[in-house]
Design a protein around this motif. Structure first.
Motif, PDB file in Angstrom:
ATOM      1  N   LEU A 105       0.822  -1.213   0.000  1.00  0.00           N
ATOM      2  CA  LEU A 105       0.000   0.000   0.000  1.00  0.00           C
ATOM      3  C   LEU A 105       0.857   1.266   0.000  1.00  0.00           C
ATOM      4  CD1 LEU A 105      -2.866  -0.931   2.470  1.00  0.00           C
ATOM      5  CD2 LEU A 105      -2.910  -0.871  -0.008  1.00  0.00           C
ATOM      6  N   GLY A 106       2.027   1.183   0.632  1.00  0.00           N
ATOM      7  CA  GLY A 106       2.831   2.383   0.794  1.00  0.00           C
ATOM      8  C   GLY A 106       3.725   2.699  -0.387  1.00  0.00           C
ATOM      9  N   ALA A 107       4.092   1.670  -1.152  1.00  0.00           N
ATOM     10  CA  ALA A 107       5.007   1.931  -2.259  1.00  0.00           C
ATOM     11  C   ALA A 107       4.549   1.253  -3.541  1.00  0.00           C
ATOM     12  CB  ALA A 107       6.412   1.455  -1.900  1.00  0.00           C
ATOM     13  N   PRO A 112       3.256   6.510  11.424  1.00  0.00           N
ATOM     14  CA  PRO A 112       1.833   6.353  11.756  1.00  0.00           C
ATOM     15  C   PRO A 112       1.229   5.111  11.102  1.00  0.00           C
ATOM     16  CG  PRO A 112       2.292   8.605  11.089  1.00  0.00           C
ATOM     17  CD  PRO A 112       3.537   7.825  10.834  1.00  0.00           C
ATOM     18  N   GLY A 113       1.665   4.802   9.882  1.00  0.00           N
ATOM     19  CA  GLY A 113       1.148   3.635   9.172  1.00  0.00           C
ATOM     20  C   GLY A 113       1.398   2.346   9.928  1.00  0.00           C
ATOM     21  N   PRO A 168       9.554   9.275   2.616  1.00  0.00           N
ATOM     22  CA  PRO A 168       9.536   8.521   1.358  1.00  0.00           C
ATOM     23  C   PRO A 168       8.523   9.141   0.394  1.00  0.00           C
ATOM     24  CG  PRO A 168       9.371   7.047   3.244  1.00  0.00           C
ATOM     25  CD  PRO A 168       9.252   8.444   3.759  1.00  0.00           C
ATOM     26  N   GLY A 169       8.895   9.235  -0.862  1.00  0.00           N
ATOM     27  CA  GLY A 169       7.974   9.763  -1.857  1.00  0.00           C
ATOM     28  C   GLY A 169       8.006  11.275  -1.971  1.00  0.00           C
ATOM     29  N   LEU A 170       8.506  11.973  -0.944  1.00  0.00           N
ATOM     30  CA  LEU A 170       8.618  13.437  -1.044  1.00  0.00           C
ATOM     31  C   LEU A 170      10.090  13.832  -0.885  1.00  0.00           C
ATOM     32  CD1 LEU A 170       5.485  14.477   1.019  1.00  0.00           C
ATOM     33  CD2 LEU A 170       5.796  14.749  -1.419  1.00  0.00           C
ATOM     34  N   LYS A 201      -1.718   5.227  -6.714  1.00  0.00           N
ATOM     35  CA  LYS A 201      -0.965   6.312  -6.074  1.00  0.00           C
ATOM     36  C   LYS A 201      -0.593   5.820  -4.673  1.00  0.00           C
ATOM     37  CE  LYS A 201      -0.320  11.039  -6.460  1.00  0.00           C
ATOM     38  NZ  LYS A 201       1.112  10.860  -6.344  1.00  0.00           N
ATOM     39  N   PRO A 202       0.711   5.598  -4.400  1.00  0.00           N
ATOM     40  CA  PRO A 202       1.092   5.006  -3.113  1.00  0.00           C
ATOM     41  C   PRO A 202       0.604   5.820  -1.909  1.00  0.00           C
ATOM     42  CG  PRO A 202       2.971   5.114  -4.594  1.00  0.00           C
ATOM     43  CD  PRO A 202       1.870   5.865  -5.258  1.00  0.00           C
ATOM     44  N   TRP A 203       0.141   5.097  -0.891  1.00  0.00           N
ATOM     45  CA  TRP A 203      -0.236   5.762   0.362  1.00  0.00           C
ATOM     46  C   TRP A 203       1.032   5.889   1.184  1.00  0.00           C
ATOM     47  CZ3 TRP A 203      -4.841   2.322   2.368  1.00  0.00           C
ATOM     48  CH2 TRP A 203      -5.742   2.125   1.331  1.00  0.00           C
ATOM     49  N   ILE A 204       1.738   6.988   0.975  1.00  0.00           N
ATOM     50  CA  ILE A 204       3.050   7.120   1.624  1.00  0.00           C
ATOM     51  C   ILE A 204       2.957   6.931   3.141  1.00  0.00           C
ATOM     52  CG2 ILE A 204       4.860   8.798   2.127  1.00  0.00           C
ATOM     53  CD1 ILE A 204       4.313   9.774  -0.795  1.00  0.00           C
ATOM     54  N   ILE A 205       1.816   7.317   3.686  1.00  0.00           N
ATOM     55  CA  ILE A 205       1.637   7.218   5.132  1.00  0.00           C
ATOM     56  C   ILE A 205       1.918   5.809   5.654  1.00  0.00           C
ATOM     57  CG2 ILE A 205      -0.852   6.732   4.942  1.00  0.00           C
ATOM     58  CD1 ILE A 205       0.623   9.008   7.562  1.00  0.00           C
ATOM     59  N   MET A 206       1.676   4.793   4.804  1.00  0.00           N
ATOM     60  CA  MET A 206       1.831   3.423   5.271  1.00  0.00           C
ATOM     61  C   MET A 206       3.281   3.061   5.597  1.00  0.00           C
ATOM     62  SD  MET A 206      -1.120   2.263   5.491  1.00  0.00           S
ATOM     63  CE  MET A 206      -1.045   0.495   5.635  1.00  0.00           C
TER      64      MET A 206
END
Lengths: 191, 203, 200
Positions: free
Chosen positions: B154-156, B179-180, C117-119, B170-175
């Motif tokens: 989910l994150g990448a 917090p993820g 990551p990603g940013l 679109k990756p959920w970077i939060i994961m």
């Protein structure tokens, strides 16, 4: 300036619990009541400060000069375990009220990964003596902040209607996740 | 307890007494290193090495150790194997060692390991302790694998570095951020409870 | 045997055995771990100053190391600078290479970072960030171009910002500018000297 940056970063940005995931066991275990959370936080801050000093001395006066860096893990864990014992004995002798407040939490701290984590991280980040001390105090306060906030939320959570399967650790972790999200807002405040 | 067959001793670590999902032990590494599957696997294997060898050693010297100094002795045994694992990773797998950072040395304070010595290896035979350690380790690895797979996919959008979700995703970077980790494990614990209840009702 | 003497014997022997085992492991792995660390630095130096065959450490302090690089004929090709600055989350460790006159940055690479990551972590991305650092004029402090523009539109002393990661981009930029200023002043006061030609 550098010291202030380390201090604030240890409390808010790279918070021990919410960023490094260190000290999760007491964070989940001792956060049901506000006053015990405060005591736990203070006990950890206290031990962290001493650990920071002692582990720095061991690392820089004994392990590094004699190229014994492979004994780091063994010596840190033994020092922490005996340190906690000593602190407990000392407090019991000198200050009964303080012992009443912190006493039962001290033995729990020995296996608390936050203390070991502090010693290892300070060694890894190659901090000098003052930086290590500031890092120790800041990390302890950061832990206290997180566990006190958590306890405050969990006292309210008792009255909330949580779905049955999530009761206990499940909801506590989700709350911690939202807290971590909030703390993420502090990132980038140090330049 | 003693009447359990060896296979039951092994199986119990996977579900009934799964260290992470049921006993909530070893949370720090579980949350910290599961942002990528490769880190989860490396952590799981390092912990397995330490747990299995510590259990064998503790079970074989348990009669020699006086009760008062048992924890100190266990800690030294564990710390020795942790150092070996740490040095081995640093020497032969530097990138993994770097991305796991302080969490390899921190295996020494992983409650699963000291907990198994205290609760099991100090009371059981070498063979039984070995099986128990193997089962617990496998339970730990499975938990890490589930958690890190969810987070990495989910994150990448990748699994073990391979793209598994298409470019539409679109990756959920939060994961893969801290917090993820908390949110995933929290929800997962809830799910495990639901499944467990279903299982018990059907039995 | 009394209990306390048994306790002491057991603890001592556990300690001695573990110590013996660990010093063996420690000695066996030390050379390799040290070699890994050097190799990482070595590879980074080669990647930031093209044509480097050998390098020589000229100056070292916390989070700031300067290497002189030489080509196969032993001619000085430039400087490789190892430096670090505070980013969005934590330290960003950078290696970049300049020519011997410190007029041009050849390349920049990120050795370690813990940005989002990603940013912010895109500072390690060739397409998004690193390619804008190639062959930049560093006779004056470099500047950040925001919003980002096409590679051809950048002036010779500008690099593109990463959209959504201004702080990480600025951190890299400021660290590089500060390091360049520091390197120049160290050369000026004679702390850093290279024997042979100075490439001017």
């Amino acid at each position: 300036m550098e010291l202030l940056a380390i201090f604030i970063s240890a409390i808010l940005i790279n918070n021990f619990v919410l960023h490094y995931f260190l000290g999760i066991c007491p964070f989940l275990g001792v956060s049901k009541k506000l006053d015990s959370a405060i005591s736990m936080g203070l006990a950890v801050t206290f031990v962290m400060t001493i650990t920071a000093v002692v582990s720095w001395i061991i690392n820089h006066w004994i392990l590094l000069p004699y190229k014994l860096e492979y004994l780091q893990i063994v010596s840190f864990i033994l020092v922490i375990a005996s340190l906690v014992q000593l602190v407990e004995m000392f407090i019991r002798k000198t200050s009964p009220p303080l012992y009443q407040a912190l006493g039962i939490f001290l033995p729990l701290i020995t296996t608390n990964c936050a203390i070991m984590g502090l010693a290892l991280l300070a060694a890894l980040k190659n901090y000098n003596f003052m930086e290590t001390v500031v890092f120790g105090v800041g990390s302890g306060l950061g832990f206290t902040l997180a566990i006190v906030l958590m306890a405050g939320i969990r006292e309210q959570l008792d009255l909330a209607d949580v779905p049955e399967p999530l009761k206990g650790a499940g909801i506590a972790l989700i709350v911690a996740g939202i807290m971590a999200l909030g703390f993420f807002g502090f990132s980038g405040m140090i330049k | 307890m003693a009447s359990k067959t060896l296979s039951q001793e092994f199986i119990k670590g996977l579900w009934d007494e799964n260290p992470i999902f049921r006993q909530l032990l070893g949370m720090c590494p579980t949350l910290a290193v599961t942002n990528a599957v490769i880190n989860g696997i490396a952590m799981g294997l390092a912990t397995t090495f330490v747990l299995v060898f510590s259990s064998i050693v503790v079970a074989s010297i348990k009669k020699l150790i006086p009760n008062q100094v048992r924890i100190a002795s266990y800690i030294v045994v564990i710390a020795t194997f942790v150092t070996m694992a740490d040095r081995f990773l640093a020497a032969f797998f530097p990138p993994i060692s770097k991305s796991l950072g302080p969490y390899v040395p921190l295996i020494v304070v992983n409650c699963i390991i000291l907990g198994r010595q205290e609760a099991f290896s100090s009371k059981n035979s070498v063979g039984r302790s070995f099986i128990d350690a193997l089962g617990m380790s496998l339970g730990f690895i499975i938990a890490l694998l589930i958690l890190s797979s969810i987070r990495e996919i989910l994150g990448a959008g990748t699994w073990l570095g391979h793209q598994v979700l298409g470019p539409w995703f679109k990756p959920w970077i939060i994961m893969i951020l801290p917090p993820g980790a908390f949110l995933t494990l929290g929800v997962l614990l809830g799910l495990i409870m639901v499944i467990d209840r279903k299982l018990q009702r059907s039995v | 045997m009394s209990l306390s003497s048994r306790m002491i014997i057991v603890l001592t022997s556990v300690g001695v055995l573990s110590g013996a085992l660990l010093s063996t492991v420690g000695l066996l792995t030390r050379a390799r771990i040290e070699a890994n660390r050097l190799k990482e630095i070595e590879e980074a130096i080669v990647s930031v100053v093209p044509g480097t065959e050998t390098n020589q450490k000229l100056y070292e302090e916390k989070d700031f190391t300067v290497y002189a690089t030489r080509d196969a004929e032993g001619q000085v090709t430039g400087y490789a600078i190892y430096t670090a600055g505070t980013g969005f989350q934590d330290k960003i460790v950078i290696m970049f290479g300049t020519d011997a006159a410190i007029q041009k940055i050849f390349r920049l690479t990120i050795l370690d970072q813990k940005e989002t990551p990603g940013l912010g972590a895109k500072i390690t991305d060739e397409e998004a960030f690193l390619k804008y650092w190639e062959n930049k004029d560093c006779s004056q402090p470099l500047a950040l171009r925001k919003p980002p523009v096409a590679l051809e539109e950048l002036s010779s002393s500008e690099v593109n910002v990463i959209t959504g990661a201004t702080i990480s981009s600025e951190a890299v930029l400021n660290t590089v500018n500060d390091s360049l200023a520091k390197l120049r002043s160290l050369i000026q006061d004679g702390t850093i000297q290279i024997e042979g030609n100075n490439g001017q």
